[in-house]
Design an enzyme around this catalytic site. Structure first.
Site, PDB file in Angstrom:
ATOM      1  N   GLU A 196       0.933  -1.268   0.058  1.00  0.00           N
ATOM      2  CA  GLU A 196       0.031   0.033   0.002  1.00  0.00           C
ATOM      3  C   GLU A 196       0.704   1.048   0.218  1.00  0.00           C
ATOM      4  OE1 GLU A 196      -2.623  -0.287   3.339  1.00  0.00           O
ATOM      5  OE2 GLU A 196      -3.658  -1.979   2.418  1.00  0.00           O
ATOM      6  N   ASP A 232      -3.587  -1.082  12.326  1.00  0.00           N
ATOM      7  CA  ASP A 232      -4.508  -2.357  11.970  1.00  0.00           C
ATOM      8  C   ASP A 232      -3.584  -3.569  12.211  1.00  0.00           C
ATOM      9  OD1 ASP A 232      -5.782  -4.552  10.849  1.00  0.00           O
ATOM     10  OD2 ASP A 232      -5.758  -3.721   8.748  1.00  0.00           O
ATOM     11  N   GLU A 273      -7.702  -1.592  14.585  1.00  0.00           N
ATOM     12  CA  GLU A 273      -8.413  -2.442  13.730  1.00  0.00           C
ATOM     13  C   GLU A 273      -7.771  -3.959  13.966  1.00  0.00           C
ATOM     14  OE1 GLU A 273      -8.511  -1.172   9.733  1.00  0.00           O
ATOM     15  OE2 GLU A 273      -8.463  -3.323   8.865  1.00  0.00           O
ATOM     16  N   ASP A 300     -12.564  -5.663  11.178  1.00  0.00           N
ATOM     17  CA  ASP A 300     -12.234  -5.862   9.476  1.00  0.00           C
ATOM     18  C   ASP A 300     -12.517  -7.423   9.144  1.00  0.00           C
ATOM     19  OD1 ASP A 300     -11.427  -6.015   6.886  1.00  0.00           O
ATOM     20  OD2 ASP A 300      -9.484  -5.722   7.586  1.00  0.00           O
ATOM     21  N   LYS A 325     -15.488  -2.737   3.445  1.00  0.00           N
ATOM     22  CA  LYS A 325     -14.938  -3.050   2.200  1.00  0.00           C
ATOM     23  C   LYS A 325     -15.875  -3.760   1.087  1.00  0.00           C
ATOM     24  CE  LYS A 325     -10.491  -4.062   3.960  1.00  0.00           C
ATOM     25  NZ  LYS A 325      -9.552  -5.338   4.497  1.00  0.00           N
ATOM     26  N   HIS A 353     -10.171   0.927   1.297  1.00  0.00           N
ATOM     27  CA  HIS A 353      -9.455   0.316   0.353  1.00  0.00           C
ATOM     28  C   HIS A 353      -8.924  -1.285   0.733  1.00  0.00           C
ATOM     29  CE1 HIS A 353      -5.054   1.216   1.568  1.00  0.00           C
ATOM     30  NE2 HIS A 353      -5.847   0.909   2.412  1.00  0.00           N
ATOM     31  N   LYS A 376      -9.751   4.587   5.095  1.00  0.00           N
ATOM     32  CA  LYS A 376      -8.655   4.157   4.927  1.00  0.00           C
ATOM     33  C   LYS A 376      -8.096   3.838   3.392  1.00  0.00           C
ATOM     34  CE  LYS A 376      -7.252  -0.112   6.619  1.00  0.00           C
ATOM     35  NZ  LYS A 376      -6.801  -1.312   7.124  1.00  0.00           N
TER      36      LYS A 376
HETATM   37  C1  PEP Z   1      -6.671  -3.194   3.783  1.00  0.00           C
HETATM   38  C2  PEP Z   1      -6.350  -4.297   4.144  1.00  0.00           C
HETATM   39  O1  PEP Z   1      -5.592  -5.322   3.793  1.00  0.00           O
HETATM   40  P1  PEP Z   1      -6.207  -6.404   2.631  1.00  0.00           P
HETATM   41  O2  PEP Z   1      -6.757  -5.568   1.657  1.00  0.00           O
HETATM   42  O3  PEP Z   1      -4.973  -7.080   2.113  1.00  0.00           O
HETATM   43  O4  PEP Z   1      -7.106  -7.325   3.495  1.00  0.00           O
HETATM   44  C3  PEP Z   1      -6.706  -4.543   5.582  1.00  0.00           C
HETATM   45  O5  PEP Z   1      -6.502  -5.549   6.093  1.00  0.00           O
HETATM   46  O6  PEP Z   1      -7.409  -3.611   6.058  1.00  0.00           O
HETATM   47 MG    MG Z   2      -7.541  -4.932   7.951  1.00  0.00          MG
END
Ligand code: PEP
Ligand code: MG
Length: 399
Positions: A196, A232, A273, A300, A325, A353, A376
């Site tokens: 990222e 996170d 997170e 998450d 997400k 994201h 995020k």
């Molecule tokens: C953005 C993240 O990673 P991934 O897209 O790899 O789950 C996350 O864990 O919040």
């Molecule tokens: Mg996460």
């Protein structure tokens, strides 16, 4: 006017160099929407299924496209997403792939907005949205599944909570990212970047806390508004055989809860997170009870944007916020339902994201449309700045 007349699907590149699904949706009056599915690396066990893009595209052409073209209206998001669910016929989009589903769902929303001549956030959120802006959580240092030989904790996230505008918040995060690089240099620590765009140095978590704290304080002093930070932990990725693995060291669940609670107080963390494994609702509830009055405990992998899992969490008091997400669940309707359930129960919904992204900017609009307190979406790197720059444009009424 918004009747869908054509859907095209193709493979395009994501930020990791992997193929992903892109959808184009056209309507009877010439409305056009294009969107691409993101992709996770530290995925939750209960996420909707991402199929290999070639398979997802073939299955969506066979099952979903005939149910959508000439049948549903891009302006009616629930109708579009009901048709996608009907075409798939499974709970987790394992037939057409959540990647095909989410690309079509988001492209239809954009086509609907295009017909109306309205920005996407207004189409999704209504005329009363657009005054409040989410604070961007900027990934500055990280490791876990997003980088090899770096921190155990997946993300150290700058949070410019006192920024007077979204634009100043975005630039503050970029400054924290740059300052962290200088501090790493001063300490003689080389650092590549993770998926990222965060620095991925081979330092301990304890050292990353120190670097982050220093970088945030320095930029706070320079800019004159409050900047805090969050994490996170992505703890499911560390959890094996009943304990959390930090390199060679391990922590029991009680030790993990104590450790996170101590870090919340020592560093005044604004956001944490996935501090515990995705199946540990009780542990989440205990930690939320201890520190939930002074920080966000966000689920998450725990909730995977799924209303059933969120309801289970609400029932036991696990977490006080949910990460949203859209590709974890497959449609914008499902994502909105999760936001609504969270907000009816006094929980914050944070829009996010994935580690594998494209230049798609839908989540910037989604965050404004849902009045999210945080988004995020990284700090630097083209696929991340695409969303941040879109937020700046939305605030400037220039979309
Ligand atoms: C953005 C993240 O990673 P991934 O897209 O790899 O789950 C996350 O864990 O919040
Ligand atoms: Mg996460």
């Amino acid at each position: 006017m918004t009747r869908i007349t054509s859907i095209s699907l193709r493979r395009v590149l994501d930020s990791r160099g992997n193929p992903t699904v892109e959808a184009d949706v056209l309507t009877a009056s010439g409305g056009f929407g294009r969107a691409a599915a993101p992709s996770g690396a530290s995925t939750g066990e209960y996420e909707a299924i991402e199929l290999p893009p070639t398979e997802a595209i073939a299955a969506a052409r066979r099952h979903a496209v005939p149910r959508l073209v000439d049948e549903v209206h891009a302006g009616n998001q629930r109708e579009v997403d009901r048709a996608l669910r009907g075409a798939d016929g499974t709970e987790n989009f394992s037939e057409i792939g959540a990647n095909s589903a989410v690309a079509i769902s988001m492209a239809a929303a954009k086509a609907g907005a295009d017909v109306l001549g309205a920005p996407l956030y207004q189409h999704l959120g209504g005329a009363f949205r657009g005054d409040n802006f989410p604070t961007p959580l900027g990934n500055v240092i990280g490791g876990g599944e997003h980088a090899k030989e770096a921190t155990n904790i997946q993300e150290f996230l700058a949070a410019p909570v006192g920024a007077p505008s979204v634009s100043e918040a975005v630039f503050a995060n970029a400054k924290v990212h740059a300052r962290a690089s200088e501090i790493l240099d001063e300490r003689g620590v080389p650092a590549a970047k993770g998926d990222e765009g965060a620095w991925a140095p081979a330092v301990s978590d304890a050292e990353a806390f120190e670097i982050m704290d220093e970088a945030v304080s320095d930029v706070e002093d320079e800019l004159g508004f409050e900047i805090r930070f969050g994490l996170d932990i992505a703890a499911s990725e560390m959890f094996e055989d009943g304990v959390y693995h930090y390199g060679d060291e391990t922590k029991t669940t009680d030790e993990q809860i104590d450790y996170v609670a101590e870090m919340v107080d020592e560093y005044d963390l604004v956001y944490v997170e996935d501090p515990l494994d995705e199946n540990d609702y009780e542990g989440f509830a205990e930690l939320t009870d201890r520190v939930g009055d002074r920080t966000l405990i966000c689920g998450d992998d725990l909730f995977v944007t799924n209303v059933d899992r969120l309801q289970d969490g609400i029932d036991v008091g696990a977490a006080n916020s949910i990460l949203i997400k859209p590709n974890q669940i497959g449609t914008l309707t499902d994502a909105f339902d999760a936001v609504e359930l969270a907000s009816r129960n006094g929980m914050d919904a944070v829009i996010s994201h994935r580690s594998g992204e494209t230049e798609d900017t839908t989540i910037a609009h989604l965050a404004v449309a849902t009045d999210a307190p945080f988004i995020k979406t990284g700090t630097v790197q083209g696929e991340r700045t695409a969303k941040l720059n879109e937020l700046i444009r939305i605030a400037d009424d220039a979309v």
